[in-house]
Each structure stands twice: as C-alpha cells, then as structure tokens.
Design a protein around this motif. Sequence first.
Motif, PDB file in Angstrom:
ATOM      1  N   LEU A 189       0.838  -1.201   0.000  1.00 36.99           N
ATOM      2  CA  LEU A 189       0.000   0.000   0.000  1.00 36.99           C
ATOM      3  C   LEU A 189       0.871   1.250   0.000  1.00 36.99           C
ATOM      4  CD1 LEU A 189      -3.075  -0.367   2.399  1.00 36.99           C
ATOM      5  CD2 LEU A 189      -3.077   0.025  -0.065  1.00 36.99           C
ATOM      6  N   ALA A 190       0.597   2.144  -0.931  1.00 38.47           N
ATOM      7  CA  ALA A 190       1.384   3.374  -1.022  1.00 38.47           C
ATOM      8  C   ALA A 190       0.522   4.622  -1.104  1.00 38.47           C
ATOM      9  CB  ALA A 190       2.307   3.314  -2.244  1.00 38.47           C
ATOM     10  N   LYS A 191      -0.733   4.459  -1.575  1.00 45.49           N
ATOM     11  CA  LYS A 191      -1.572   5.633  -1.820  1.00 45.49           C
ATOM     12  C   LYS A 191      -2.951   5.409  -1.212  1.00 45.49           C
ATOM     13  CE  LYS A 191       0.977   5.793  -6.098  1.00 45.49           C
ATOM     14  NZ  LYS A 191       0.962   5.481  -7.541  1.00 45.49           N
ATOM     15  N   LEU A 192      -3.238   6.138  -0.148  1.00 46.32           N
ATOM     16  CA  LEU A 192      -4.546   6.085   0.493  1.00 46.32           C
ATOM     17  C   LEU A 192      -5.219   7.433   0.314  1.00 46.32           C
ATOM     18  CD1 LEU A 192      -3.612   4.437   3.931  1.00 46.32           C
ATOM     19  CD2 LEU A 192      -4.384   3.297   1.858  1.00 46.32           C
ATOM     20  N   THR A 193      -6.416   7.429  -0.228  1.00 47.61           N
ATOM     21  CA  THR A 193      -7.168   8.673  -0.359  1.00 47.61           C
ATOM     22  C   THR A 193      -8.461   8.548   0.429  1.00 47.61           C
ATOM     23  OG1 THR A 193      -8.235   7.927  -2.413  1.00 47.61           O
ATOM     24  CG2 THR A 193      -6.202   9.190  -2.626  1.00 47.61           C
ATOM     25  N   CYS A 194      -8.857   9.670   1.032  1.00 44.07           N
ATOM     26  CA  CYS A 194     -10.044   9.667   1.880  1.00 44.07           C
ATOM     27  C   CYS A 194     -10.831  10.942   1.642  1.00 44.07           C
ATOM     28  CB  CYS A 194      -9.655   9.565   3.346  1.00 44.07           C
ATOM     29  SG  CYS A 194     -11.052   9.380   4.467  1.00 44.07           S
ATOM     30  N   GLY A 195     -12.150  10.795   1.553  1.00 42.88           N
ATOM     31  CA  GLY A 195     -13.025  11.954   1.378  1.00 42.88           C
ATOM     32  C   GLY A 195     -14.251  11.815   2.252  1.00 42.88           C
ATOM     33  N   GLY A 196     -15.142  12.776   2.148  1.00 42.76           N
ATOM     34  CA  GLY A 196     -16.391  12.749   2.899  1.00 42.76           C
ATOM     35  C   GLY A 196     -16.331  13.578   4.156  1.00 42.76           C
ATOM     36  N   SER A 197     -15.246  13.423   4.932  1.00 45.96           N
ATOM     37  CA  SER A 197     -15.032  14.201   6.149  1.00 45.96           C
ATOM     38  C   SER A 197     -13.580  13.994   6.565  1.00 45.96           C
ATOM     39  CB  SER A 197     -15.993  13.757   7.263  1.00 45.96           C
ATOM     40  OG  SER A 197     -15.811  12.398   7.577  1.00 45.96           O
ATOM     41  N   PRO A 198     -13.057  14.873   7.443  1.00 52.11           N
ATOM     42  CA  PRO A 198     -11.664  14.720   7.862  1.00 52.11           C
ATOM     43  C   PRO A 198     -11.419  13.384   8.554  1.00 52.11           C
ATOM     44  CG  PRO A 198     -12.495  16.889   8.482  1.00 52.11           C
ATOM     45  CD  PRO A 198     -13.674  16.089   8.010  1.00 52.11           C
ATOM     46  N   VAL A 199     -10.215  12.859   8.397  1.00 56.03           N
ATOM     47  CA  VAL A 199      -9.856  11.611   9.051  1.00 56.03           C
ATOM     48  C   VAL A 199      -9.606  11.890  10.539  1.00 56.03           C
ATOM     49  CG1 VAL A 199      -8.225   9.686   9.122  1.00 56.03           C
ATOM     50  CG2 VAL A 199      -8.796  10.755   6.938  1.00 56.03           C
ATOM     51  N   PRO A 200     -10.324  11.221  11.461  1.00 55.09           N
ATOM     52  CA  PRO A 200     -10.114  11.452  12.893  1.00 55.09           C
ATOM     53  C   PRO A 200      -8.682  11.119  13.300  1.00 55.09           C
ATOM     54  CG  PRO A 200     -12.147  10.229  12.518  1.00 55.09           C
ATOM     55  CD  PRO A 200     -11.412  10.262  11.208  1.00 55.09           C
ATOM     56  N   PRO A 201      -8.149  11.829  14.288  1.00 53.75           N
ATOM     57  CA  PRO A 201      -6.758  11.579  14.714  1.00 53.75           C
ATOM     58  C   PRO A 201      -6.485  10.130  15.101  1.00 53.75           C
ATOM     59  CG  PRO A 201      -7.558  13.639  15.649  1.00 53.75           C
ATOM     60  CD  PRO A 201      -8.732  13.002  14.968  1.00 53.75           C
ATOM     61  N   ARG A 202      -7.445   9.452  15.731  1.00 55.79           N
ATOM     62  CA  ARG A 202      -7.191   8.068  16.147  1.00 55.79           C
ATOM     63  C   ARG A 202      -7.017   7.155  14.931  1.00 55.79           C
ATOM     64  NH1 ARG A 202     -12.529   9.021  16.839  1.00 55.79           N
ATOM     65  NH2 ARG A 202     -14.015   7.601  15.843  1.00 55.79           N
ATOM     66  N   VAL A 203      -7.696   7.476  13.813  1.00 51.90           N
ATOM     67  CA  VAL A 203      -7.527   6.682  12.601  1.00 51.90           C
ATOM     68  C   VAL A 203      -6.179   7.007  11.959  1.00 51.90           C
ATOM     69  CG1 VAL A 203      -8.487   6.127  10.334  1.00 51.90           C
ATOM     70  CG2 VAL A 203     -10.016   6.545  12.266  1.00 51.90           C
ATOM     71  N   LEU A 204      -5.818   8.297  11.939  1.00 50.24           N
ATOM     72  CA  LEU A 204      -4.498   8.679  11.442  1.00 50.24           C
ATOM     73  C   LEU A 204      -3.409   7.933  12.213  1.00 50.24           C
ATOM     74  CD1 LEU A 204      -4.752  12.572  11.034  1.00 50.24           C
ATOM     75  CD2 LEU A 204      -4.635  10.879   9.207  1.00 50.24           C
ATOM     76  N   ASN A 205      -3.562   7.896  13.530  1.00 54.62           N
ATOM     77  CA  ASN A 205      -2.555   7.242  14.366  1.00 54.62           C
ATOM     78  C   ASN A 205      -2.421   5.758  14.023  1.00 54.62           C
ATOM     79  OD1 ASN A 205      -2.145   9.652  15.712  1.00 54.62           O
ATOM     80  ND2 ASN A 205      -3.533   9.139  17.399  1.00 54.62           N
ATOM     81  N   ALA A 206      -3.561   5.081  13.839  1.00 59.33           N
ATOM     82  CA  ALA A 206      -3.541   3.650  13.557  1.00 59.33           C
ATOM     83  C   ALA A 206      -2.796   3.349  12.261  1.00 59.33           C
ATOM     84  CB  ALA A 206      -4.970   3.111  13.493  1.00 59.33           C
ATOM     85  N   TYR A 207      -2.994   4.193  11.249  1.00 64.53           N
ATOM     86  CA  TYR A 207      -2.351   3.945   9.951  1.00 64.53           C
ATOM     87  C   TYR A 207      -0.893   4.401   9.959  1.00 64.53           C
ATOM     88  CZ  TYR A 207      -6.565   2.207   7.791  1.00 64.53           C
ATOM     89  OH  TYR A 207      -7.643   1.417   7.466  1.00 64.53           O
TER      90      TYR A 207
END
Length: 514
Positions: A278-296
């Motif tokens: 995995l090299a490219k993750l894109t996300c839309g709809g709403s901001p990514v919560p910090p806890r999800v950022l941390n996990a990735y």
Amino acid sequence: MHQQGIGTWLAKRRLRSPDKAVLICDGRSDLTYRQLADGADRVSTMLGDRGIRRGDAVAYLGENSPEFLQVMFGAAKLGAVFVPVNTRLAPPEIAHVLADSGTRLLIHDPEFAERVSIAGTAARIPHVIVTGDGTTAGPGLDRLLSTTAAADRFDVEVTLGDPAAILYTSGTTGRAKGAVLTHENLTWVALNCIVDYDVVSTDVALMISPLFHVASLGMGALPVILKGATLVLERGFEPGRALAQIERHGVTMLSGVPTTYQLMAEHPNWAATDLSTLAKLTCGGSPVPPRVLNAYEKRGLSFSQGYGMTETSPGATSLPPTMTRSKQGSVGLPHFFTDVRVTDGDGAVVPHGHVGEIEIAGPNVFPGYHGLPDATAAAFRADGWFRSGDLGHLDPDGYLYVSGRIKDMIISGGENIYPAEVELLLSEIDGVTGVAVIGVPDERWGEVPWAIMTVRHGASVDTGTVQDHLDGKLARYKLPRNVVIVDELPRTASGKLRKAELRDRFGASARTEP
C-alpha cells in the motif's frame, strides 16, 4: 465522424496494453483491456440495435461489475448518456431518477427486479435488460452480448462538451437533482487524479466503494483505466475481506471514507495483514479522525484527504500525505487543473483566514442540472464560478478548510459557529465513532449547539466529557450545551449526514431542556 469522449479510451488502451489485466473480480476470470474493450464494443452495437442514439439516456442499476464499465463505455461510444442508479434507493426514488433523466434503456441486476417493476412502469422505459443469462421474461445481458458482434455501424461524433453521464445528488432537501457531467469533466477529473495522486500504470487499486458514486467513478475507476493500471473490483465492502484483498493482490491504491478505514483498523486481522504494498490512500467525505491517522501511521501509512462534490466530478482539492499533520483539518490545495476561491455574500473574494462561501472553477466543473435551468443559474456566479453552498476559508499558504454547509451554520447570540470545527475536535474523544453538531432553538440565544453522537460499545461519553475535552480549545459559546447518544446517525445513500433530519428530531425537545 470524430470522437473525443471517454468512449475512445478502451479502444486506445486495447492498442497500448491489450493483454494487461484491467479488472480482477473474485469468482470470475481477470479481464484484460482487450476483453473489456471488446465487451464495450458489443454493448455499443447492442444499444444501437435497440434504437439508442446520441443523447439518449442509458441507466444501470447494479453492483460493481465488469458489466457496469462495459455499459458506461459502450454508451459513451454512441454518444448516449450514462445514468448510474444508486442501488440503495427505494422504488419511488428510482422512478424519479429514471423518469427525470428520460431513460430509454435500463440494465439492472436480477436482485433489483422487484424495485424495477415498480420504478420501470412509472417511468415507461422502452427497454429493460437484466444482467446475467436472463429470465423467462427474456434473454439477459450476457446472452445478448454473446450473440452480438462488435461493429462500428453507429459512427457518431462525440465532443468533449457533450453530456457523458447524469449523476443524481444525494437530495438532502427535496428531490435529487441530476448533475450533468460532460466528457470533458470526466477527462479532467481523471487527469487531476493522475497528477495529484501520482497514478501509474503499475498501480493496483482496490475498489471497495460503489461505482455509482461519483467519487468511485471519477476519481477511482477512470484515472486507473486512463493510465492503464489495474482495478480489483469488489461488489461491496467488508473490512476483513478488504484486508485480505490487499495482501492477496498486492494492492497499491485504496480509496474510502473515514468509517471504512476505521473499520479496517479495528478488524482482528489488521495487525497480521501484510500492507507493505500500500502506497496511496485517499479519503473523502469528512476529515480523518486523529485516532484513525494514528492507527495507519503506526503501519507506515499516510492519507491524501480531499474535498469535492458531484458537481465538480467530484474532486476540487487534495491534501498531500506529507501535510496531513502540519495542515490537520485542511482539505488541501485545489487540484492541479482546478481553482478555488472564498467569497462573501456579494461574491467578493475575502482575505485569507476569513470564512465565506467556497467557489470552484475549472474544466471538471459541471455545466448544470438536467432540466433545471433556474437551479443551474442559481449555482453559478455571473463570472462562471460554481457556488458550492459550503463555508470555509483559505490559509495564507492557500490550503482550504471547510466549515460546513451554509444552511448548517449555527448563529448563537450573534456569533457564528461552524459545526465542522467542533466535530473535528469531538472525533478525537476515545469511543466516539460518529458525530454531528447541529443548532437547536434557544429562547435566549436564538440557537445553541448540540452534539449528536454514536459511540463504541462500552464507551462512556456525556456532556461533561465533551465539555472537558473542548475546554480551552474553543470559545465557550461553541461548546455543545447537550450531548445525545444515538444508535445510528441518519445519512444519505452516499454517506452524507442528514442534519436537517436531526434538527427536526431534536429541535422540539430542545425547548424543554433546562
């Protein structure tokens, strides 16, 4: 005749990479670019034999499949207009889409037959075809195409300015409107993605979101096909299966919304799954919560986040992974071939840092709503900029921050409260899985903010928890006066919060709160 539209893409890919896998679908053989192009050619012939001509609407109601793409590209070759129908719609909503678009031919999966029997009758569609081998009512799409030879009997001129698709907006108020997207719109949004997300021909993109959504189509499938890469096409999303597909197929690209990424990170197989490709993750709809950022980030992964809407095909901005932390809360810079500005009520551009309406211009911006000239006129400034209806501001570096919908802004005691600002901070609270901040009536202040939340099983979150978390981070007038925990937040079929429904539900009860 000369064709400039997306209907030419597969024929050109057939010349450049005929034996390259374009689609990987479990349970079916991989499809090469040659096979997908041949299938689209047969669809084009089949549609033409049934009287479909330039400008006619061809609708598709079904899950992700090779047939979805074959029908879209086959219709485009004829200059017909593709109408992807949301599979979650109820019969009256399907009937509206089919009737409003003037659909002349509908192709649907067998499991939607009951809904189509109601909607199709209401719309008086001349031709209805079921995918697969067919039923006693008639031959299915597979049988029809197996007996159809690809031919160029219907040589049609298609320009970039011609309509390619009509995609219906979520309809948070009133009936859904059909946004007309041209061949130019779809071409340029694909080019924006190739530039800003660095799509290359060796990419393998996992498609876990429905293709009937404009983000999955315009920013997922189309740039991958234009670049000659490979799609792993899933009929639906299940977090464990998505993780397995990443490892099995060496997936390099993944698009989703915060909820899908959160569910994957919380799955029991998360830690054991090989995510090294995995090299490219894109996300839309709403901001990514910090806890999800941390996990990735713990797995060495970062997100590109973005902002857009159906009317912009849909990408308007993107935040590169390198800026995820330093510009946290931002949706990024305008896409390479797109421009963004922020204006006041009179259309004058406001200084950086000042909140106003977000406006967008560029070749990916749609020309208007199908059959709705008044709504189209209201959506554009006199100088051609599209009015998003969203509030936001640009920082000194040109990065956009979204504050929410204009109609969702809360005015409490004369002060403006932008829900997105509060929601982002509330999403940091441990146990919170979803949040919507709304304004409810208040005799003293006019309206005050309430937080409506969903929480993880076993978590304890209340008004005190929320106010303690926000203390010192926001002005006191922005703090929610009440917190309501619900089992589920109401959303549209595309995942947008139905805040009007929440205001209707909780507005009356607010009058009795102390």
